[in-house]
Design an enzyme around this catalytic site. Structure first.
Site, PDB file in Angstrom:
ATOM      1  N   PHE A   1      38.474 -30.160   6.334  1.00  0.00           N
ATOM      2  CA  PHE A   1      39.277 -29.458   5.421  1.00  0.00           C
ATOM      3  C   PHE A   1      39.243 -27.946   5.978  1.00  0.00           C
ATOM      4  CE2 PHE A   1      40.112 -26.655   1.808  1.00  0.00           C
ATOM      5  CZ  PHE A   1      41.229 -27.621   1.055  1.00  0.00           C
TER       6      PHE A   1
ATOM      7  N   ASP B   1      34.783 -23.112  11.177  1.00  0.00           N
ATOM      8  CA  ASP B   1      35.046 -22.785   9.909  1.00  0.00           C
ATOM      9  C   ASP B   1      33.933 -22.885   9.118  1.00  0.00           C
ATOM     10  OD1 ASP B   1      35.782 -22.961   7.149  1.00  0.00           O
ATOM     11  OD2 ASP B   1      37.653 -24.155   7.777  1.00  0.00           O
TER      12      ASP B   1
ATOM     13  N   LYS C   1      34.524 -18.123   0.759  1.00  0.00           N
ATOM     14  CA  LYS C   1      33.725 -18.392  -0.426  1.00  0.00           C
ATOM     15  C   LYS C   1      32.732 -17.719  -0.869  1.00  0.00           C
ATOM     16  CE  LYS C   1      35.425 -23.236  -1.044  1.00  0.00           C
ATOM     17  NZ  LYS C   1      35.943 -23.666   0.267  1.00  0.00           N
TER      18      LYS C   1
HETATM   19  C1  LIG Z   1      37.421 -23.852   0.700  1.00  0.00           C
HETATM   20  C2  LIG Z   1      37.412 -24.071   2.129  1.00  0.00           C
HETATM   21  C3  LIG Z   1      38.801 -23.621   2.946  1.00  0.00           C
HETATM   22  C4  LIG Z   1      39.708 -23.012   2.198  1.00  0.00           C
HETATM   23  O1  LIG Z   1      39.617 -21.731   1.359  1.00  0.00           O
HETATM   24  P1  LIG Z   1      40.513 -21.371   0.462  1.00  0.00           P
HETATM   25  O2  LIG Z   1      39.809 -19.911  -0.073  1.00  0.00           O
HETATM   26  O3  LIG Z   1      40.542 -21.968  -0.777  1.00  0.00           O
HETATM   27  O4  LIG Z   1      41.846 -20.831   1.033  1.00  0.00           O
HETATM   28  C5  LIG Z   1      38.795 -23.923   4.061  1.00  0.00           C
HETATM   29  N1  LIG Z   1      37.839 -24.298   4.714  1.00  0.00           N
HETATM   30  C6  LIG Z   1      36.857 -24.753   4.195  1.00  0.00           C
HETATM   31  C7  LIG Z   1      35.546 -25.508   5.016  1.00  0.00           C
HETATM   32  C8  LIG Z   1      36.447 -24.710   2.863  1.00  0.00           C
HETATM   33  O5  LIG Z   1      35.363 -25.214   2.266  1.00  0.00           O
END
Ligand SMILES: *Cc1c(COP(=O)(O)O)cnc(C)c1O
Length: 388
Positions: free
Chosen positions: A123, A210, A239
């Protein structure tokens, strides 16, 4: 715009590990706004910093020097081992910056369509490029045409990457989560990231991690790669960095840190004084309250407690995690547990259909951890009996 499902709970106040609904009912928050409020709700250090900055200067634009942005950049760079940073407002935007870095490198190398290797079940966000990088057809459905330039391989499968490397000579980067979050708290085999580092070194690819969910102390290190004794070329986070104030960051090192030049990327709000003061307060508090060490200890404690409480439970396939990213995978869909936990005064989440996801604040107490274990294991036991 109908893009969120029906919402049946209205939360109006929070303090520490707890939130309250509009009827005054209290909930223990084992989700932290999906790994955002790592310091708990309304931590006084963050609230104080925001209040102070709101009365001083909210926004000026990146046309000017922003002292809080520079301080946050210094702190992030020194604690991560990276060279520099671009600030965004969200995780997806941080990943967009990473993708643009990889594209720049590919363009420099003369590849018409440079490729980024991405993983199944990954994701990476909801913008067009990041939803394309995301390994979930539901996220992509109905949004064609998707941008080109992504190749997908199974997560935690080094051989699949080596095979791709033979088939394509225009790969420039690997983009991967050190622990897959939305994909079900999937922790790769020990040594996986190290192997990716070696492959990227040998082939002159960028290793782009990420850490939007795993970063900012949640894994029991500031960034999860620090458990593995390696440095990525690019790391993204968001986050937990602002404890609820929107902020994202794309950090880079070595050649990746030199790919952007003036005018190649930017953001109106990214790195503004308010968001950066919040980020600084978060990093300072993580240090002062030794919350990263605490996340490591509590995470291990929670895993032990949950495994003990759920021993012999037929529906439980695996209980896994790293720090305070914890997943309990069942052998059957279990979305209903979210509602049942709420009725029991606990906020949790189910991801990938059958994985109970726990992301409590790093400030949580031992007693609150024990309460999470007791409530979650009782709910899973009961659910297992009912659905047997
Ligand atoms: C939440 C998340 C995203 C996206 O972040 P947003 O602030 O919602 O755009 C991307 N990568 C990972 C691993 C995430 O947990």
């Amino acid at each position: 715009m109908h893009n969120y499902g029906e919402r049946t709970l209205t939360l109006v106040r929070g303090e520490g590990s707890y939130v309250w609904d509009d009827a005054g009912r209290r909930y223990l928050d084992a989700l932290s706004g999906i790994a955002v409020c790592g310091l708990g709700h309304c931590h006084p250090a963050v609230t104080g910093a925001i209040q102070d900055q709101a009365g001083t200067l909210l926004h000026v634009s990146n046309l000017y020097n922003i002292p809080a942005q520079e301080q946050l950049a210094e702190k992030l760079v020194s604690q991560s081992g990276m060279d520099n940073v671009f600030f965004s407002n969200s995780g997806a935007e941080a990943n967009e910056a990473a993708i643009k870095l990889a594209r720049r490198l590919g363009n420099e190398r003369g590849f018409p369509v440079p490729k980024i290797l991405v993983m199944e079940n990954a994701f990476h966000g909801r913008t067009l490029a990041t939803l394309t990088a995301t390994g979930n057809e539901k996220v992509q459905a109905g949004f064609a045409p998707l941008p080109e330039g992504f190749l997908r391989v199974p997560f935690d499968d080094v051989a699949a990457i080596e095979k791709m490397a033979v088939a394509h000579d225009d790969i420039v980067a690997i983009l991967v989560e050190p622990v897959q979050g939305e994909g079900g708290i999937r922790v790769p085999a020990p040594g996986y990231l190290k192997r990716l580092r070696e492959i990227c070194d040998n082939r002159d690819w960028l290793l782009m991690l990420d850490e939007i969910q795993t970063g900012n102390g949640r894994s029991g290190a500031l960034f999860a790669y620090q458990h593995n004794g390696l440095l990525p070329d690019v790391v993204t986070t968001a986050k937990g960095l602002g404890n609820g104030v929107p902020i994202g960051a794309c950090l880079a090192r070595g050649k990746a840190a030199q790919l952007f030049t003036a005018g190649t990327h930017g953001s109106t709000f990214g790195g503004n004084p308010l968001a950066c003061r919040a980020g600084l307060a978060v990093l300072e508090t993580l240090e002062q309250e030794q919350l990263i060490e605490r996340a490591a200890t509590l995470g291990e404690q929670l895993l032990v407690q949950l495994r003990e409480a759920l021993t012999g439970c037929a529906a439980v396939k695996e209980i896994r995690g790293l720090g305070l990213l914890i997943g309990i995978e069942l052998d059957r869909p279990c979305g209903v547990l979210v509602e049942r936990a709420r009725e029991a005064g606990l906020l949790i989440n189910v991801t990938a259909g059958s994985v109970v996801r726990l992301l409590p604040p790093l400030t949580i107490t031992d007693e609150e951890c024990a309460e999470i274990t007791a409530t979650v294991s009782a709910l899973i036991q009961q659910f297992t009996r009912e659905t047997a």
